[in-house]
Design an enzyme around this catalytic site. Structure first.
Site, mmCIF file in Angstrom:
data_model
loop_
_atom_site.group_PDB
_atom_site.id
_atom_site.type_symbol
_atom_site.label_atom_id
_atom_site.label_comp_id
_atom_site.label_asym_id
_atom_site.label_seq_id
_atom_site.Cartn_x
_atom_site.Cartn_y
_atom_site.Cartn_z
ATOM 1 N N PRO A 90 -1.828 5.427 -5.941
ATOM 2 C CA PRO A 90 -1.334 4.267 -5.193
ATOM 3 C C PRO A 90 -2.235 3.071 -5.449
ATOM 4 O O PRO A 90 -3.262 3.181 -6.114
ATOM 5 C CB PRO A 90 -1.438 4.735 -3.741
ATOM 6 C CG PRO A 90 -2.601 5.666 -3.743
ATOM 7 C CD PRO A 90 -2.558 6.364 -5.080
ATOM 8 N N HIS B 234 5.513 7.099 -3.094
ATOM 9 C CA HIS B 234 6.399 6.433 -2.131
ATOM 10 C C HIS B 234 5.581 5.500 -1.252
ATOM 11 O O HIS B 234 4.372 5.639 -1.116
ATOM 12 C CB HIS B 234 7.226 7.426 -1.319
ATOM 13 C CG HIS B 234 6.460 8.407 -0.475
ATOM 14 N ND1 HIS B 234 7.036 9.100 0.558
ATOM 15 C CD2 HIS B 234 5.167 8.834 -0.491
ATOM 16 C CE1 HIS B 234 6.160 9.895 1.130
ATOM 17 N NE2 HIS B 234 5.014 9.753 0.522
ATOM 18 N N ASP C 148 0.860 -1.190 0.000
ATOM 19 C CA ASP C 148 0.000 0.000 0.000
ATOM 20 C C ASP C 148 0.891 1.232 0.000
ATOM 21 O O ASP C 148 1.915 1.263 0.661
ATOM 22 C CB ASP C 148 -0.965 0.034 1.174
ATOM 23 C CG ASP C 148 -2.055 -1.008 1.002
ATOM 24 O OD1 ASP C 148 -3.189 -0.700 1.337
ATOM 25 O OD2 ASP C 148 -1.745 -2.112 0.504
ATOM 26 N N THR C 149 0.375 2.306 -0.601
ATOM 27 C CA THR C 149 1.209 3.366 -1.102
ATOM 28 C C THR C 149 0.475 4.688 -0.995
ATOM 29 O O THR C 149 -0.731 4.719 -0.810
ATOM 30 C CB THR C 149 1.530 3.074 -2.584
ATOM 31 O OG1 THR C 149 2.013 1.734 -2.673
ATOM 32 C CG2 THR C 149 2.542 4.019 -3.161
ATOM 33 N N THR C 150 1.167 5.799 -1.146
ATOM 34 C CA THR C 150 0.508 7.069 -1.381
ATOM 35 C C THR C 150 1.289 7.825 -2.455
ATOM 36 O O THR C 150 2.497 7.628 -2.621
ATOM 37 C CB THR C 150 0.391 7.906 -0.100
ATOM 38 O OG1 THR C 150 -0.452 9.038 -0.356
ATOM 39 C CG2 THR C 150 1.739 8.396 0.387
#
Length: 574
Positions: A466, A368, A350-352
């Site tokens: 993301p 990132h 999981d990402t943003t």
């Protein structure tokens, strides 16, 4: 007639002339906008947002994670890519994991950790393109970490979802479970250790993070827990700066991050799609959904079959991105039947993420992550940040597979980010050169990545999302919505969304194919997709996933931006 599924949300894009930012977290967006208002550029704004999201979205990103970015320089009209993908420890061998009883890569704990590369990207981007002192840019993040911030509903839900994982690590539990395993939105979260870590990076720079106090702390914590990551692994890390991958699509250039990022998938999908005429159709038409899903399956199959770290694998990037290969690969698409067993073509979470543009037209597309939700679930005591589980999530426990584990090797990444320019009039078709291993990597300030003579055209779009293996699929849908169907930024990110599962994550590859459709798709579309052999799973009206960010460049220097309504993000401009 306008499809009601495309107009069922009252949202709208945001317009501005003097810069714009969009992210999945309001405090981060506000920090980026404040930087622009004080005269900072797009890179400055992106670095402020990177720091704030590291504090306010700790389950998704931070100093213990990795990062990729694209930077568009308006003065030279060039695009530069940054790769902060950390390798596996030098002690990480297939034999060692198997001897420890692992038949698959562990998903949590210190044996799932790769070298964190995000800090290297933050600092390298600032050194090359930043205009404001990093102390000023990171001041809001440090304040939120030290004094606290009220958590939102998303973070509250993610703390509850990850409580059992966090409880296994005393340092992580002390920070994130201080208010209990089910905190209410509005609960203030403080992380003063993280504030001190940011200040340590400001004081000591990349040299300090990768070879100084923090590197030693990471190595000591790993050793104490029986992990494989060492201070020597940290010291060997280097950021890659390079000419990004690029392809053409209907008069535009689309740039993407190169392997070990899987940005290539998006470019291959666009090459395949370019051979089909979408005029007069809409993104909810069954013909369109079927075509895009089948294209996704082929591109993902190629990624799974051929791609790995370019330093270890001779990946056929140029062949996969050639127009000739796309023409041959289109023959594998049946317009009337779903392919539920796609294979690689024959070759000659999981990402943003967030985006920023400034008044001068410079732009950043940045993503990132610490990989899975809450990363490896381990925190270095006294640092306030979680370590990633990129090695555990990404590698195959095989010495023969292109993406097989090896010492010092980087796993293929779901992280990718894109940027679109208009092909200058009279310009020829660009090649697909660029990316690590192409001879254009620029680790020392020279080479194509720094060549001001190159003209990549005027900026048109900057975007990303993301969401693990959903990223290339959702980015494709957003791009098609804008470039083929003429939607504005908000309609493009808010339109009904589909997700074809599985993608590339080794943990999911054996699962049967299914197509997840948001319930806003017309019933007739779902029925026709079923007839063509797709295995459907309905999800809620806004539940397909992702947090797409998009900024369009309109005429007269106007920016139009939007943040995905699925994730509570915000776009703001000046």
């Amino acid at each position: 007639m306008i499809d009601p599924a495309l107009t069922s949300d009252p949202g709208r894009p945001v317009w501005a002339r003097n810069g714009m930012v969009a992210s999945g977290q309001p405090l981060a967006t506000a920090a980026g906008l404040e930087v622009l208002a004080r005269g900072g550029n797009a890179v400055d704004a992106a670095l402020a947002m990177a720091a704030v999201t590291s504090v306010t979205m700790p389950e998704m990103c931070g100093l213990g994670g990795d990062a990729f970015a694209l930077v568009y320089d308006a003065r030279t009209r060039t695009v530069t890519a940054f790769n902060g993908s950390g390798p596996a420890p030098m002690a990480a061998t297939v034999e060692r994991y198997r001897a420890a009883g692992h038949t698959e890569m562990p998903f949590e704990g210190w044996w799932s950790v790769a070298v964190p590369g995000a800090v290297g990207v933050y600092l390298e981007m600032h050194a090359r393109f930043g205009s404001k002192p990093l102390e000023e840019l990171w001041a809001p993040a440090i304040r939120y970490a030290r004094e606290g911030f009220p958590i939102d509903a998303r973070l509250a839900a993610n703390i509850a979802a990850g409580a059992a994982k966090l409880a296994q690590d005393p340092a992580a539990a002390a920070v994130f479970l201080a208010a209990g395993p089910q905190p209410k939105p509005g609960t203030v979260l403080k992380n003063p250790d993280l504030a001190r870590s940011f200040e340590r990076v400001l004081a000591d720079g990349a040299e300090g993070f990768y070879k100084g106090e923090l590197a030693r702390a990471i190595g000591d914590a790993s050793r104490a827990a029986g992990g494989l990551l060492t201070a020597e692994d940290m010291a060997a890390f280097e950021v890659e700066v390079y000419r990004p991958l690029v392809t053409t699509y209907r008069g535009y250039r689309v740039f993407e991050t190169a392997p070990p990022s899987q940005g290539l998938i998006l470019l291959e999908m666009l090459n395949l799609l370019e051979g089909f005429d979408l005029a007069g159709q809409s993104p909810t038409d069954p013909d369109v959904v079927h075509l895009l899903v089948e294209i996704k399956k082929l591109a993902f199959a190629d990624r799974n079959a051929y791609l790995g770290d370019p330093r270890f694998v001779q990946a056929p990037v140029e062949r996969l991105l050639s127009k000739e290969y796309a023409a041959r690969r289109r023959r594998d698409i049946d317009p009337e039947r779903a392919n539920n067993a796609p294979a690689g073509g024959e070759l000659d979470g999981d990402t943003t993420s967030f985006v920023a543009v400034d008044a001068e037209g410079n732009a950043v597309s940045f993503i990132h992550s610490i990989s899975a939700l809450w990363g490896a679930g381990v925190m270095v005591p006294g640092t306030g940040f979680l370590m990633n589980n990129r090695a555990g999530r990404g590698f195959v426990l095989s010495e023969e597979h292109p993406n097989g584990l090896a010492p010092g090797k980087r796993t293929m990444h779901t992280l990718n980010t894109y940027l679109v320019t208009r092909i200058p009039a009279g310009d020829g078709e660009p090649g697909t050169a660029g990316g690590p291993g192409s001879g254009e990597t620029d680790g020392g300030g020279t080479g194509d990545a720094a060549n001001p003579a190159r003209d990549d055209g005027e900026l048109v779009l900057v975007g990303n999302t993301p969401g693990g293996d959903g990223q290339p699929q959702w980015n494709l849908q957003v791009l098609v919505n804008v470039l083929d169907f003429g939607m504005n930024a908000y309609r493009a990110v808010a339109a009904p969304r589909w997700t074809s599962f599985p993608g590339t994550d080794p943990i999911n590859l054996k699962a049967p194919l299914e197509l997840r459709l948001e319930s806003r798709f017309p019933a007739e579309t779902a029925a026709e997709l079923l007839r063509r052999g797709h295995v459907l799973r309905g999800v809620g009206p806004w539940a397909a996933g992702g947090s797409a960010m998009l900024i369009r460049v309109l005429e007269d220097g106007v920016y139009e931006g939007a943040a995905d309504p699925r994730d509570g993000g915000v776009a703001l401009g000046l």
